[in-house]
Design a protein around this motif. Structure first.
Motif, PDB file in Angstrom:
ATOM      1  N   GLY A 178      -7.317  -5.595  -1.901  1.00  0.00           N
ATOM      2  CA  GLY A 178      -6.542  -6.746  -2.343  1.00  0.00           C
ATOM      3  C   GLY A 178      -5.730  -6.454  -3.585  1.00  0.00           C
ATOM      4  N   SER A 179      -6.301  -5.694  -4.513  1.00  0.00           N
ATOM      5  CA  SER A 179      -5.618  -5.440  -5.775  1.00  0.00           C
ATOM      6  C   SER A 179      -4.398  -4.546  -5.594  1.00  0.00           C
ATOM      7  CB  SER A 179      -6.585  -4.819  -6.787  1.00  0.00           C
ATOM      8  OG  SER A 179      -6.966  -3.535  -6.358  1.00  0.00           O
ATOM      9  N   GLY A 180      -4.310  -3.914  -4.415  1.00  0.00           N
ATOM     10  CA  GLY A 180      -3.127  -3.081  -4.162  1.00  0.00           C
ATOM     11  C   GLY A 180      -1.873  -3.933  -4.044  1.00  0.00           C
ATOM     12  N   GLU A 181      -2.070  -5.187  -3.681  1.00  0.00           N
ATOM     13  CA  GLU A 181      -0.957  -6.123  -3.481  1.00  0.00           C
ATOM     14  C   GLU A 181       0.133  -5.513  -2.584  1.00  0.00           C
ATOM     15  OE1 GLU A 181      -0.487  -9.150  -6.881  1.00  0.00           O
ATOM     16  OE2 GLU A 181      -0.876  -7.251  -7.877  1.00  0.00           O
ATOM     17  N   PHE A 182       1.360  -5.929  -2.774  1.00  0.00           N
ATOM     18  CA  PHE A 182       2.389  -5.542  -1.798  1.00  0.00           C
ATOM     19  C   PHE A 182       2.783  -4.073  -1.904  1.00  0.00           C
ATOM     20  CE2 PHE A 182       6.495  -5.465   0.297  1.00  0.00           C
ATOM     21  CZ  PHE A 182       6.217  -6.225   1.434  1.00  0.00           C
ATOM     22  N   TRP A 183       3.057  -3.619  -3.097  1.00  0.00           N
ATOM     23  CA  TRP A 183       3.575  -2.262  -3.245  1.00  0.00           C
ATOM     24  C   TRP A 183       2.517  -1.235  -3.622  1.00  0.00           C
ATOM     25  CZ3 TRP A 183       8.009  -1.493  -1.066  1.00  0.00           C
ATOM     26  CH2 TRP A 183       8.957  -2.534  -1.008  1.00  0.00           C
ATOM     27  N   GLY A 184       1.341  -1.687  -3.958  1.00  0.00           N
ATOM     28  CA  GLY A 184       0.307  -0.746  -4.348  1.00  0.00           C
ATOM     29  C   GLY A 184       0.411  -0.373  -5.807  1.00  0.00           C
ATOM     30  N   LYS A 185      -0.641   0.260  -6.306  1.00  0.00           N
ATOM     31  CA  LYS A 185      -0.656   0.648  -7.712  1.00  0.00           C
ATOM     32  C   LYS A 185      -0.008   2.008  -7.921  1.00  0.00           C
ATOM     33  CE  LYS A 185      -4.921  -1.905  -8.469  1.00  0.00           C
ATOM     34  NZ  LYS A 185      -6.369  -1.827  -8.652  1.00  0.00           N
ATOM     35  N   GLY A 186       0.365   2.654  -6.839  1.00  0.00           N
ATOM     36  CA  GLY A 186       0.956   3.969  -6.956  1.00  0.00           C
ATOM     37  C   GLY A 186      -0.079   5.042  -6.684  1.00  0.00           C
ATOM     38  N   LEU A 187       0.396   6.137  -6.136  1.00  0.00           N
ATOM     39  CA  LEU A 187      -0.495   7.236  -5.796  1.00  0.00           C
ATOM     40  C   LEU A 187      -1.242   7.706  -7.048  1.00  0.00           C
ATOM     41  CD1 LEU A 187      -1.018   8.628  -3.102  1.00  0.00           C
ATOM     42  CD2 LEU A 187       0.480  10.476  -3.857  1.00  0.00           C
ATOM     43  N   LEU A 188      -2.504   7.944  -6.897  1.00  0.00           N
ATOM     44  CA  LEU A 188      -3.391   8.406  -7.974  1.00  0.00           C
ATOM     45  C   LEU A 188      -3.608   7.338  -9.057  1.00  0.00           C
ATOM     46  CD1 LEU A 188      -2.131  12.058  -8.610  1.00  0.00           C
ATOM     47  CD2 LEU A 188      -3.702  11.212  -6.861  1.00  0.00           C
ATOM     48  N   GLN A 189      -3.116   6.150  -8.824  1.00  0.00           N
ATOM     49  CA  GLN A 189      -3.227   5.113  -9.861  1.00  0.00           C
ATOM     50  C   GLN A 189      -4.327   4.089  -9.565  1.00  0.00           C
ATOM     51  OE1 GLN A 189      -1.298   5.368 -12.662  1.00  0.00           O
ATOM     52  NE2 GLN A 189      -0.760   7.271 -11.651  1.00  0.00           N
ATOM     53  N   GLY A 190      -5.041   4.294  -8.484  1.00  0.00           N
ATOM     54  CA  GLY A 190      -6.083   3.333  -8.129  1.00  0.00           C
ATOM     55  C   GLY A 190      -7.173   3.282  -9.188  1.00  0.00           C
ATOM     56  N   THR A 191      -7.539   2.076  -9.576  1.00  0.00           N
ATOM     57  CA  THR A 191      -8.567   1.960 -10.617  1.00  0.00           C
ATOM     58  C   THR A 191      -9.947   1.792 -10.021  1.00  0.00           C
ATOM     59  OG1 THR A 191      -8.174  -0.409 -10.701  1.00  0.00           O
ATOM     60  CG2 THR A 191      -7.018   0.951 -12.304  1.00  0.00           C
ATOM     61  N   TRP A 220      -2.547  -8.709   5.119  1.00  0.00           N
ATOM     62  CA  TRP A 220      -1.636  -9.673   4.522  1.00  0.00           C
ATOM     63  C   TRP A 220      -2.409 -10.685   3.663  1.00  0.00           C
ATOM     64  CZ3 TRP A 220       3.509 -10.386   3.973  1.00  0.00           C
ATOM     65  CH2 TRP A 220       3.955 -11.678   3.616  1.00  0.00           C
ATOM     66  N   HIS A 221      -3.490 -11.125   4.242  1.00  0.00           N
ATOM     67  CA  HIS A 221      -4.329 -12.103   3.549  1.00  0.00           C
ATOM     68  C   HIS A 221      -4.865 -11.535   2.236  1.00  0.00           C
ATOM     69  CE1 HIS A 221      -7.219 -15.347   3.079  1.00  0.00           C
ATOM     70  NE2 HIS A 221      -8.172 -14.458   2.950  1.00  0.00           N
ATOM     71  N   LEU A 222      -5.414 -10.323   2.316  1.00  0.00           N
ATOM     72  CA  LEU A 222      -6.033  -9.739   1.119  1.00  0.00           C
ATOM     73  C   LEU A 222      -5.008  -9.288   0.092  1.00  0.00           C
ATOM     74  CD1 LEU A 222      -8.922  -7.468   2.507  1.00  0.00           C
ATOM     75  CD2 LEU A 222      -9.148  -9.649   1.334  1.00  0.00           C
ATOM     76  N   GLN A 223      -3.963  -8.639   0.583  1.00  0.00           N
ATOM     77  CA  GLN A 223      -3.070  -7.955  -0.354  1.00  0.00           C
ATOM     78  C   GLN A 223      -1.905  -8.815  -0.830  1.00  0.00           C
ATOM     79  OE1 GLN A 223      -2.493  -4.161   2.009  1.00  0.00           O
ATOM     80  NE2 GLN A 223      -3.228  -3.365   0.051  1.00  0.00           N
ATOM     81  N   VAL A 224      -1.476  -9.695   0.037  1.00  0.00           N
ATOM     82  CA  VAL A 224      -0.317 -10.493  -0.364  1.00  0.00           C
ATOM     83  C   VAL A 224      -0.759 -11.883  -0.828  1.00  0.00           C
ATOM     84  CG1 VAL A 224       1.899 -11.428   0.357  1.00  0.00           C
ATOM     85  CG2 VAL A 224       1.157  -9.181   1.175  1.00  0.00           C
ATOM     86  N   LEU A 225      -1.533 -12.554   0.029  1.00  0.00           N
ATOM     87  CA  LEU A 225      -1.924 -13.911  -0.340  1.00  0.00           C
ATOM     88  C   LEU A 225      -2.924 -13.932  -1.498  1.00  0.00           C
ATOM     89  CD1 LEU A 225      -2.196 -15.647   3.147  1.00  0.00           C
ATOM     90  CD2 LEU A 225      -0.264 -15.559   1.556  1.00  0.00           C
ATOM     91  N   GLN A 226      -3.929 -13.059  -1.412  1.00  0.00           N
ATOM     92  CA  GLN A 226      -4.965 -13.062  -2.448  1.00  0.00           C
ATOM     93  C   GLN A 226      -4.813 -11.901  -3.424  1.00  0.00           C
ATOM     94  OE1 GLN A 226      -8.666 -13.406   0.011  1.00  0.00           O
ATOM     95  NE2 GLN A 226      -8.917 -15.231  -1.256  1.00  0.00           N
ATOM     96  N   GLY A 227      -3.691 -11.217  -3.305  1.00  0.00           N
ATOM     97  CA  GLY A 227      -3.491 -10.015  -4.122  1.00  0.00           C
ATOM     98  C   GLY A 227      -3.686 -10.252  -5.608  1.00  0.00           C
TER      99      GLY A 227
END
Lengths: 380, 603
Positions: A247-260, B40-47
């Motif tokens: 989930g924390s990656g969100e749309f674009w991600g944190k970037g390669l090697l940047q995962g916490t 989508w749910h995890l990364q976009v909606l709950q991101g």
């Protein structure tokens, strides 16, 4: 050019064959294993011990070997493999028994056989052996009638033996996936409708009994799926942490090697079973979707090979491989997304694992092989 | 090699099978779509939520302390409440430079580095490890200020028991540790609490309403400051404990934050045994206060009429031995009332010999001696000697000579100050032995009554009123009579009754000459007793005072008892000078003229 003419003529079957190879399938395979090597590096780079062991290089090496094996096995008609099905099957059974006797214990389970510098995971080879064996048994069947109980008993016993052996390791995830692959293959061939209902009802009855045979940690994993917050430091921990990573990656991600999540060691098994979490965290929704699409293409190419196969054997091999890849990837990803109980199943071609990679390449090779020798077309 | 030697195995794929494959491919695609939707749910909606969680991802156990209940005295005055204290914790897993962190922790909390390092090494990496409880403000400020430098270190406010009365009442209020819970929470990289994963339901303790009278308790502690021993004050009406002192005292605050081992060792090894609650666990020979029991036995068993006289010449020959009276030359002809007032030993040697040990033991038990009063689980029962007891204990029969010693409260018998207080309370109230109690009521934080003490009489003594009247008259004479042994307890406003006693700390030969107490080492000096009740006609307060190794200082306790009575009854507390003339009439106060007489001591 004259001097080269005879050579060209000699090579012409190759050239014709090369044109018939499913490059898209081979390409997605290479893409997946490349992504795998990259993500393994990302997963281990923060841990000096893992980094020193060079897991990503090992995986790259295995992928290269896999590619060579893929090319080599293409030279042989896939029927050679189905003809050797019982031999391969017997070999796998012996290896599985050896694992139970002399296997190396990792995380409380015996899954590996140590052969000199190599560690072999026979259960990985087992899934391919079952596909080949079932393709042979169902493929050589003349009748087009649906399978009846009598037709299924023999293959069921043959499948049950390695499944039980693998379950004893214990590697319930792999055992279950192999069994399911076999079942899907049988249903592809066609099973009497009445029998389907009986088996379905039977499973419903057996399920509670099976529950009693599960070990505590296995039960907990299933229970936490429904209530992951119940024990966030125990069984639910991995699931919860994996979801946070994804989930924390969100749309674009944190970037390669940047995962916490992986850097802080919140993710367990991040280079094997939770590689998808690392990818989703660092490459985001975009990267994760891309990987899903690659898997989708991969599986579709396999199914396409199955549909266009020259015979039932080929069709069943391709279907089996497609099913197997689908189940492995769906279960693995479903697990990292908190949809499925935590089971120790790797993401094919991406997760770290030599035996798994090699087996995957051979499986891909078989599908390419089936396509190469498809209906109305004979490569060589 | 490339030629396929194989025919089409099993023939071409039937259409039905191809159809099923297509369905299969569709099913595969659909499931991958499910995964896509989930992504989508995890990364976009709950991101956002997960991003925040991951950035601040620390799951930690935090120790949560429940505020404990409040303690009130019988007037509703607050005896103990909770105060805020700061505890310093370390979560090892979250620390980046553990050695450096521990170095700072050790420095700020005055702990040896190596010791702390070793303790931390053994701690669970994921759970808060208590570095120090109740740290001072400077330490808190330091770690709060440098929070980013010491991830994993955090301070937490905890309600801590605050005994509002320092160094006092420790034996009443008890020294209980804290009850904690752990809650699971997510904390960020700097240790800030974000979300409670699993809350610990704080359960504030119930409030205690005690029978203790804070003013009286304070007064008792103040007056008794220089003594080792105990004061027990009871309400003779129902056995309510109005004050309870055990010296040396313990400061309950010392225990509130978890006592340091050094301080604990000091308490443990103190030769004066401050941890021992002397009021219920200290056992002493009753001395002459036992004559009260003897008087009841004598009159009730009709061994002697109240007015029957015994001639006391100062000694009592028995067999080959001669038992001496504390007063050289004796008291002359003496009856029951005066035997109590002057504490004549010969009188009790005589009646004791006639009663025999079994009857003495029976009456002792009747007054609750020889068994715990039931106030406190750790209570000692004392000892009531009898033939049976001696055979059991020493395997030999009881000798009549031993009865003579027991008759004046020496010998084997032992009683606790609590029993002494209960004894005098029973005399005061006319024959009901109550079970002493200290908790009158327990209320929940919302004010509901959870527990209410019900008066619980142990027994009603089968002794007639006229016997009580006689004995009580004797006890009145002890304080108010011209020859009383505790005239300093007398008050102008109310009539006080009482009885002095001296208990031998080591068994000396009663027939031998006595050494001056000042010449004896402290531990060989006698214990002093004083029991009293007031007002005489309608007793509201019963007191027992025991001073350890006070020698012949029992007289010091008479004024203490007097002041306590005055304080509790709300009278000015004017000492009543009691004339030493045989006329015995209560005359106008003559403040200092009786000083010499007042120092008269028995035994």
């Amino acid at each position: 050019m004259r001097t080269s003419a005879p050579l060209l003529i000699t090579l012409s079957p190759f050239r014709r064959a090369l044109g018939q190879i499913d490059w898209l399938l081979v390409g997605t395979t290479l893409l997946l294993s490349t992504i795998g090597v990259l993500m393994i590096y990302s997963a281990v780079h923060s841990n000096p011990d893992l980094l020193a062991s060079g897991l990503h290089w090992k995986q790259a090496l295995w992928s290269t070997i896999g590619l060579l094996v893929l090319a080599f096995t293409l030279l042989f008609d896939y029927h050679h493999f189905t003809r050797m099905a019982y031999f391969i099957y017997g070999l796998v059974i012996i290896l599985l028994i050896m694992v139970l006797i002399a296997g190396r214990v990792v995380y409380g389970a015996k899954r590996w056989l140590v052969l000199g510098p190599m560690r072999l995971q026979p259960s990985e080879v087992g899934r391919l052996a079952i596909i080949i064996l079932l393709a042979r048994i169902f493929g050589s069947r003349d009748s087009t009638e649906p399978l009846r109980l009598g037709d299924l008993l023999y293959p069921f016993v043959l499948v049950a033996i390695p499944v039980v052996l693998i379950a004893r390791q214990p590697d319930l995830g792999t055992a279950f996936t192999i069994f399911l692959t076999a079942a899907v293959m049988a249903f592809t061939v066609g099973v009497q409708r009445r029998l389907t209902y009986v088996v379905g009802a039977g499973l419903l009855v057996i399920a509670p009994v099976g529950w009693a045979f599960l070990k505590d940690y296995q039960r907990n994993r299933i229970l936490t799926l429904f209530n992951p917050d119940a024990d966030p430091l125990g069984t639910g921990y991995q699931s919860m942490q994996s979801k946070i990573a994804v989930g924390s990656g969100e749309f674009w991600g944190k970037g390669l090697l940047q995962g916490t999540q992986s850097r802080l060691h919140f993710l367990p098994e991040k280079h094997t079973d939770f590689i998808f979490s690392v990818l989703s965290e660092e490459l985001g929704f975009v990267g994760a979707t891309f990987l899903l699409v690659v898997f989708l293409i991969f599986i579709h190419r396999c199914m396409l090979a199955a549909l266009n196969a020259g015979d039932k054997e080929g069709a069943l091999i391709a279907t089996g491989v497609a099913t197997s890849f689908f189940l492995y990837s769906a279960f693995n990803i479903g697990m990292t997304l908190g949809l499925i109980p935590i089971v120790g199943i790797p993401l094919p071609l991406v997760s770290y694992g030599g035996s798994a990679s090699l087996t995957s390449f051979i499986a891909v090779s078989l599908v390419v092989n089936v396509r190469l020798r498809r209906k109305g077309f004979n490569a060589f | 090699m490339f030629r396929t030697g194989f025919g089409r195995m099993g023939g071409e794929t039937p259409d039905k099978m191809r159809q099923r494959m297509q369905w299969l491919a569709l099913a595969f695609s659909l499931f991958l779509m499910v995964l896509f939707v989930r992504l989508w749910h995890l990364q976009v909606l709950q991101g956002d939520k997960f991003r925040a969680l991951s950035e601040n991802n620390r799951i930690a156990y935090r120790v949560v302390r429940s505020p404990r209940g409040l303690i009130y005295d019988n007037q509703g005055r607050l005896l103990a409440d909770n105060r805020a204290s700061f505890n310093l914790y370390l979560v090892k897993e979250n620390s980046t430079d553990l050695n450096e962190t521990v170095r700072h922790l050790a420095r700020m909390t005055d702990q040896p580095y190596d010791e702390l390092r070793e303790k931390v090494r053994r701690a669970n990496p994921f759970r808060p490890f208590l570095i120090k409880a109740d740290v001072d403000r400077n330490t808190v400020a330091f770690f709060e200020e440098h929070r980013p430098d010491f991830p994993g270190v955090y301070t937490q406010i905890a309600p801590l028991r605050n005994y509002r009365i320092e160094r006092r009442g420790g034996h009443v209020l008890g020294y209980l540790g804290e009850v904690d819970g752990q809650q699971l929470q997510e904390v960020d990289a700097y240790g800030r609490e974000l979300r409670v994963v699993r809350p610990f339901v704080e359960k504030p303790g119930n409030n205690l309403h005690l029978t203790i009278d804070d003013a009286l308790q304070t007064k008792a502690e103040e007056l008794f400051r220089d003594f080792e021993g105990s004061i027990v004050v009871l309400d003779p009406g129902d056995g309510a404990i109005l004050a309870l002192v055990s010296n040396p005292p313990i400061d309950p605050n010392q225990f509130a934050g978890g006592i340091r081992s050094r301080a604990w060792r000091r308490l443990m090894n103190d030769p004066l045994k401050p941890l021992e609650n002397r009021s219920t666990r200290g056992q002493y020979p009753p001395g002459s206060i036992f004559k009260i029991v003897m008087a009841f036995a004598t009159l009730n068993e009709k061994v002697m009429r109240p007015d029957e006289l015994v001639y006391c010449n100062g000694s009592f020959p028995f067999g080959r031995r001669v038992f001496a009276d504390w007063k050289e030359g004796g008291h002359g002809p003496i009856g029951m009332v005066q035997s109590l007032a002057q504490s004549c030993d010969v009188y009790y040697y005589t009646v004791g010999n006639k009663l025999g040990i079994e009857r003495i033991a029976r009456y002792s038990h009747m007054f609750g001696l020889g068994e715990p009063t039931g106030y406190d689980p750790g209570e000692k029962g004392g000892l009531v000697a009898s033939d049976e007891w001696k055979r059991r204990r020493f395997g030999e029969k009881w000798y009549p000579g031993e009865t003579i010693s027991v008759s004046i409260g020496q010998g084997f018998n032992l009683i606790t100050p609590m029993q002494a207080a209960n004894l005098i309370a029973t005399v005061a109230n006319g024959g009901t032995l109550w079970k002493p109690y200290v908790v009158r009521r327990v209320t929940s934080p919302r004010g509901e009554v959870v527990y209410e003490h019900l008066p619980s009489p142990i027994r009603r003594l089968p002794i007639g009123k006229e016997v009580f009247d006689t004995v009580r008259e004797g006890l009145r004479e002890v304080v108010n009579g011209p020859r009383g042994t505790a005239k300093k307890a007398a008050l102008a406003e109310v009539i006080v009754a009482g009885k002095t006693g001296t208990a031998q700390a080591v068994r000396l030969n009663l027939t031998g000459r006595k050494t001056k107490p000042e010449d004896l080492p402290r531990k060989f000096r006698d214990h002093g007793w004083f029991v009293a009740f007031a007002p005489f006609e309608n007793p509201k307060i019963a007191i027992a005072i025991l001073g350890e190794h006070t020698g012949k200082a029992g007289s010091s306790f008479a004024p203490i008892a007097r002041d306590l009575i005055a304080s509790y009854l709300g009278v000015p507390g004017q000492p009543q000078a009691v004339a030493s003339t045989p006329s015995g009439a209560r005359t106008a106060p003559v403040a200092t003229s009786t000083r010499q007489e007042g120092n008269l001591l028995e035994d």
